[in-house]
Design a protein around this motif. Sequence first.
Motif, PDB file in Angstrom:
ATOM      1  N   TYR A 127       7.490  44.704  85.684  1.00 49.21           N
ATOM      2  CA  TYR A 127       7.536  43.663  84.657  1.00 49.21           C
ATOM      3  C   TYR A 127       7.343  42.274  85.254  1.00 49.21           C
ATOM      4  O   TYR A 127       6.721  41.401  84.641  1.00 49.21           O
ATOM      5  N   SER A 128       7.870  42.070  86.446  1.00 51.44           N
ATOM      6  CA  SER A 128       7.827  40.745  87.068  1.00 51.44           C
ATOM      7  C   SER A 128       6.407  40.228  87.259  1.00 51.44           C
ATOM      8  O   SER A 128       6.198  39.013  87.395  1.00 51.44           O
ATOM      9  N   TYR A 129       5.435  41.110  87.272  1.00 50.12           N
ATOM     10  CA  TYR A 129       4.060  40.699  87.566  1.00 50.12           C
ATOM     11  C   TYR A 129       3.113  40.851  86.371  1.00 50.12           C
ATOM     12  O   TYR A 129       2.012  40.305  86.394  1.00 50.12           O
ATOM     13  N   ARG A 132       1.399  37.928  84.451  1.00 55.69           N
ATOM     14  CA  ARG A 132       0.330  37.202  85.140  1.00 55.69           C
ATOM     15  C   ARG A 132      -1.062  37.739  84.806  1.00 55.69           C
ATOM     16  O   ARG A 132      -2.050  37.096  85.130  1.00 55.69           O
ATOM     17  N   PHE A 133      -1.117  38.926  84.167  1.00 61.09           N
ATOM     18  CA  PHE A 133      -2.448  39.474  83.872  1.00 61.09           C
ATOM     19  C   PHE A 133      -2.532  40.282  82.580  1.00 61.09           C
ATOM     20  O   PHE A 133      -3.617  40.712  82.199  1.00 61.09           O
ATOM     21  N   ASP A 190       3.263  28.543  78.453  1.00 64.92           N
ATOM     22  CA  ASP A 190       2.427  29.695  78.818  1.00 64.92           C
ATOM     23  C   ASP A 190       0.943  29.373  78.631  1.00 64.92           C
ATOM     24  O   ASP A 190       0.105  29.767  79.452  1.00 64.92           O
ATOM     25  N   LYS A 191       0.617  28.664  77.561  1.00 66.80           N
ATOM     26  CA  LYS A 191      -0.778  28.282  77.332  1.00 66.80           C
ATOM     27  C   LYS A 191      -1.281  27.363  78.437  1.00 66.80           C
ATOM     28  O   LYS A 191      -2.384  27.539  78.963  1.00 66.80           O
ATOM     29  N   GLU A 192      -0.470  26.382  78.789  1.00 65.88           N
ATOM     30  CA  GLU A 192      -0.882  25.388  79.782  1.00 65.88           C
ATOM     31  C   GLU A 192      -1.018  25.989  81.176  1.00 65.88           C
ATOM     32  O   GLU A 192      -1.800  25.492  81.997  1.00 65.88           O
ATOM     33  N   ASN A 193      -0.273  27.065  81.438  1.00 62.20           N
ATOM     34  CA  ASN A 193      -0.260  27.638  82.780  1.00 62.20           C
ATOM     35  C   ASN A 193      -0.957  28.994  82.861  1.00 62.20           C
ATOM     36  O   ASN A 193      -0.811  29.710  83.855  1.00 62.20           O
ATOM     37  N   ASN A 194      -1.726  29.308  81.815  1.00 63.50           N
ATOM     38  CA  ASN A 194      -2.529  30.536  81.798  1.00 63.50           C
ATOM     39  C   ASN A 194      -1.704  31.794  82.035  1.00 63.50           C
ATOM     40  O   ASN A 194      -2.119  32.721  82.743  1.00 63.50           O
ATOM     41  N   TYR A 196       0.209  35.155  80.481  1.00 65.00           N
ATOM     42  CA  TYR A 196      -0.101  36.086  79.397  1.00 65.00           C
ATOM     43  C   TYR A 196       1.152  36.406  78.585  1.00 65.00           C
ATOM     44  O   TYR A 196       2.139  36.920  79.108  1.00 65.00           O
ATOM     45  N   SER A 197       1.083  36.088  77.312  1.00 67.56           N
ATOM     46  CA  SER A 197       2.138  36.467  76.378  1.00 67.56           C
ATOM     47  C   SER A 197       1.511  36.527  74.993  1.00 67.56           C
ATOM     48  O   SER A 197       0.507  35.852  74.721  1.00 67.56           O
ATOM     49  N   ILE A 198       2.096  37.318  74.137  1.00 66.91           N
ATOM     50  CA  ILE A 198       1.564  37.420  72.772  1.00 66.91           C
ATOM     51  C   ILE A 198       1.678  36.090  72.035  1.00 66.91           C
ATOM     52  O   ILE A 198       0.737  35.689  71.331  1.00 66.91           O
ATOM     53  N   PRO A 199       2.804  35.351  72.154  1.00 65.39           N
ATOM     54  CA  PRO A 199       2.859  34.041  71.479  1.00 65.39           C
ATOM     55  C   PRO A 199       1.760  33.082  71.932  1.00 65.39           C
ATOM     56  O   PRO A 199       1.149  32.401  71.103  1.00 65.39           O
ATOM     57  N   SER A 200       1.476  33.012  73.243  1.00 62.42           N
ATOM     58  CA  SER A 200       0.472  32.073  73.726  1.00 62.42           C
ATOM     59  C   SER A 200      -0.933  32.493  73.314  1.00 62.42           C
ATOM     60  O   SER A 200      -1.817  31.652  73.179  1.00 62.42           O
ATOM     61  N   ARG A 201      -1.140  33.780  73.112  1.00 62.95           N
ATOM     62  CA  ARG A 201      -2.473  34.280  72.757  1.00 62.95           C
ATOM     63  C   ARG A 201      -2.716  34.248  71.246  1.00 62.95           C
ATOM     64  O   ARG A 201      -3.781  33.851  70.787  1.00 62.95           O
TER      65      ARG A 201
END
Length: 286
Positions: A127-129, A132-133, A190-194, A196-201
């Motif tokens: 989960y920790s990684y 990031r993708f 999350d958006k600003e730092n690229n 990956y999350s469902i809210p940011s997408r």
Amino acid sequence: MQRYISKIKDFNELVMFEHSIFSLPFIFIAMIVAADGWFGFWLLIMGALAAVSARNFAMGLNRYADRDIDAANPRTESRPNVDGRLDATSIMIFVLVNAFVFIAIAYMINDLALYLSVPILFVLGSYSYFKRFSHLAHIVLGVSLGLAPIAGVVAVQASIPAWSVILSLGVIFWVAGFDLLYSLQDIDFDKENNLYSIPSRYGADATLFISSLFHMLSVIFWALFVWIAGLGIFAYAAVILSAVMLGYEHKIVRKDFTQIDRAFFTVNGYLGVAFFVFIILDKVLA
């Protein structure tokens, strides 16, 4: 002595030990159902230690991996892993010690528990990684906590019956659903730092819908669990109460995003404990 006490407090803050409340009730629910009642003090102690050490491993590794992310996020910049209280080496030692403890406990329980211990740690650590993708990080977190009921039933009867998998599916979607709500706090970051999350997408509205869908699936799977396991009226009451509490959680978040912490910690903490208590009542009074 004061120095050691301070370090213990720092590690407690690092992994938020009190949040073990999310996984402990469901591991014990599985153990009670598997044993058809009381499963003994030995397994009570072993189950608690296994759950805590597994969670410490997962949270410690997450804080270790996320040092750069937490340092950049105003919401998390005061965590012990980034403000200088705990260095990277200390955190990694903490992670490895808890991994060893978890495997040792599995060894003392039974062979199947031991065989599954390392794969379980791999899932917990992944989960920790993922964030990031992949946007599936929320599901991975759900799977991590969803392993708790399976671990519980393995400890009691060294097998994985169908009802334990159904119970775990309920936990998976429950955790993934409330993690989606929790992630709304970091949507802009999350958006600003690229990341990956469902809210940011997909945005807040879609996230609220998906979270609601996940929690509906949780209730369905928990109802199936009660039916397949042959439990009674109190167990069905636990499912109904869970549905009400999840509905209340969404009402809180939709009304005011600043109440996300209240929904995440308070409501979900009470849900797990209430479910556990009703299962006990079902076994005692049925």
